[in-house]
Design a protein around this motif. Structure first.
Motif, PDB file in Angstrom:
ATOM      1  N   ASP A 290       8.818  44.903  33.894  1.00  0.00           N
ATOM      2  CA  ASP A 290       9.108  43.576  33.730  1.00  0.00           C
ATOM      3  C   ASP A 290       8.870  42.384  32.907  1.00  0.00           C
ATOM      4  O   ASP A 290       7.854  42.394  32.610  1.00  0.00           O
ATOM      5  N   PRO A 291       9.773  42.769  31.492  1.00  0.00           N
ATOM      6  CA  PRO A 291       8.996  41.420  30.751  1.00  0.00           C
ATOM      7  C   PRO A 291       9.166  40.046  31.164  1.00  0.00           C
ATOM      8  O   PRO A 291       9.212  38.987  30.142  1.00  0.00           O
ATOM      9  N   LEU A 292       9.435  39.583  32.569  1.00  0.00           N
ATOM     10  CA  LEU A 292       9.742  38.602  32.430  1.00  0.00           C
ATOM     11  C   LEU A 292       8.807  38.097  33.244  1.00  0.00           C
ATOM     12  O   LEU A 292       8.678  36.747  34.156  1.00  0.00           O
ATOM     13  N   THR A 293       7.156  38.444  33.803  1.00  0.00           N
ATOM     14  CA  THR A 293       6.671  37.898  34.027  1.00  0.00           C
ATOM     15  C   THR A 293       5.462  38.796  34.249  1.00  0.00           C
ATOM     16  O   THR A 293       5.572  40.066  34.174  1.00  0.00           O
ATOM     17  N   HIS A 294       4.360  38.711  33.268  1.00  0.00           N
ATOM     18  CA  HIS A 294       2.829  39.145  33.946  1.00  0.00           C
ATOM     19  C   HIS A 294       1.789  39.414  35.157  1.00  0.00           C
ATOM     20  O   HIS A 294       0.654  39.935  35.043  1.00  0.00           O
ATOM     21  N   ALA A 295       2.387  39.021  36.086  1.00  0.00           N
ATOM     22  CA  ALA A 295       2.189  39.006  37.500  1.00  0.00           C
ATOM     23  C   ALA A 295       1.847  40.488  37.967  1.00  0.00           C
ATOM     24  O   ALA A 295       0.872  40.584  38.710  1.00  0.00           O
TER      25      ALA A 295
ATOM     26  N   LEU B 178      15.790  42.904  22.914  1.00  0.00           N
ATOM     27  CA  LEU B 178      15.725  44.393  22.068  1.00  0.00           C
ATOM     28  C   LEU B 178      17.201  44.150  21.162  1.00  0.00           C
ATOM     29  O   LEU B 178      17.046  45.054  20.223  1.00  0.00           O
ATOM     30  N   VAL B 179      18.007  43.861  21.135  1.00  0.00           N
ATOM     31  CA  VAL B 179      18.821  42.888  19.789  1.00  0.00           C
ATOM     32  C   VAL B 179      17.973  42.710  18.430  1.00  0.00           C
ATOM     33  O   VAL B 179      18.231  43.479  17.364  1.00  0.00           O
TER      34      VAL B 179
ATOM     35  N   SER C 209       4.986  48.114  18.610  1.00  0.00           N
ATOM     36  CA  SER C 209       4.994  46.633  17.899  1.00  0.00           C
ATOM     37  C   SER C 209       4.175  44.982  18.188  1.00  0.00           C
ATOM     38  O   SER C 209       4.379  44.793  17.446  1.00  0.00           O
ATOM     39  N   VAL C 210       3.625  45.376  18.849  1.00  0.00           N
ATOM     40  CA  VAL C 210       2.254  44.892  19.389  1.00  0.00           C
ATOM     41  C   VAL C 210       1.575  44.522  18.404  1.00  0.00           C
ATOM     42  O   VAL C 210       0.827  43.536  17.635  1.00  0.00           O
TER      43      VAL C 210
ATOM     44  N   VAL D  78       9.972  40.935  24.758  1.00  0.00           N
ATOM     45  CA  VAL D  78       9.490  42.477  25.062  1.00  0.00           C
ATOM     46  C   VAL D  78       7.691  42.447  24.871  1.00  0.00           C
ATOM     47  O   VAL D  78       6.727  42.601  25.465  1.00  0.00           O
ATOM     48  N   THR D  79       7.526  42.464  23.203  1.00  0.00           N
ATOM     49  CA  THR D  79       6.682  42.383  22.594  1.00  0.00           C
ATOM     50  C   THR D  79       5.377  41.452  23.150  1.00  0.00           C
ATOM     51  O   THR D  79       4.238  42.149  23.073  1.00  0.00           O
TER      52      THR D  79
END
Length: 296
Positions: free
Chosen positions: A72-77, A241-242, A101-102, A111-112
């Motif tokens: 889930d790229p919307l949280t680091h929890a 992603l795009v 890509s990091v 995402v990266t």
């Protein structure tokens, strides 16, 4: 004891199959019924959720090494909760699935950046760590399966962009090595690619050759691709992603890394190898979805 998260996913499923019967293994999944087919000698399946720290602590108790796969790229929890539980439980080594890509300064998509922070959290956790940094999965082309079956058409972005995509089975093989040889892999970041850079147009040609039927490549405009992606992902992720796909036009994703061959002592699998082993998904006789268990 080794614990696998993402045990029913594209990479985790293969890791489970490689380690089942060879090491004491625990599979963590939100729905244990989905992992029932992966159970075997010295393997147990437990339920848990990244948002439930108590379930993570129970699952990690008695574990020496763990594979961490979050989605889930919307949280680091999720990573934070897992690493906190791992420290409390006395886990010694975490193998983390991230992205190549990091390592690229011009990669600033959502995402990266999410994976960069996840890597930072692990490296600062005090636990021994190994980072698996794959390029695009070859299995992503399963998203083409329905249109190939029904219309003989591949629809995708940037048809001429070459990417050194990697077979998820190779990622799993490297992960299995890192999980079982912690001394040899601790503190290492493994860039993982296939043996060559291949464009979507060339992948379409390979599929056509293997299927022995003509296929047409139809390039999507970015707005068309975005419209399709928002049906499957949150808008922020779809835009990321795009953005990532567009960056590949600069050639940044074409570099081939030798790591798979160095770690495994054999060449990385080519796209033709992956496609030949998953051809059923692209045949007109397959009525299943593109991501059914037998295909991934």
């Amino acid at each position: 004891m080794i614990l696998l998260t993402g045990a029913t996913g594209t990479v985790g499923r293969h890791v489970a199959r490689r380690l089942c019967g060879t090491e004491p293994l625990r599979l963590l999944t939100r729905d244990p019924r989905r992992a029932a087919g992966l159970a075997g000698p010295h393997t147990e399946v437990v339920g848990g959720d990244f948002e439930d720290p108590g379930s993570l602590l129970r699952a990690l108790t008695g574990v020496r090494t763990a594979l961490l796969v979050t989605a889930d790229p919307l949280t680091h929890a999720h990573d934070e909760n897992f690493l906190t539980a791992a420290r409390t439980a006395g886990v010694r080594h975490v193998v983390k699935l991230t992205t190549l890509s990091v390592t690229e300064p011009d990669a600033t998509d959502l995402v990266t950046e999410w994976q960069r922070e996840n890597e930072r959290l692990l490296c600062a956790s005090g636990l021994a760590w190994t980072l698996l940094r794959p390029r695009t999965f070859m299995s992503n082309t399963l998203s083409w399966a329905r249109s190939v079956r029904e219309a003989g058409v591949v629809r995708a972005l940037h048809g001429d962009t070459e990417v050194a995509a990697v077979d998820p089975r190779d990622i799993a093989d490297v992960a299995a090595r890192a999980l079982t040889d912690t001394e040899g892999h601790a503190g290492r970041a493994h860039p993982l690619t296939g043996p060559e850079a291949v464009s979507p147009v060339r992948q379409t040609e390979i599929l056509a050759e293997l299927l022995e039927r003509p296929l047409v490549f139809a390039e999507l405009a970015e707005d068309q691709a975005l419209e399709r992606l928002v049906e499957r992902y949150p808008a922020e992720v779809a835009h990321a992603l795009v953005e990532s796909s567009a960056r590949g036009r600069e050639g940044t994703k074409a570099r081939v890394e030798p790591t798979v061959a160095e770690v495994l002592g054999r060449p990385a699998r080519a796209y033709r190898d992956w496609a030949a082993d998953h051809l059923t998904a692209f045949r007109a006789s397959c009525a299943s979805c593109a991501a059914c268990a037998r295909c991934i």
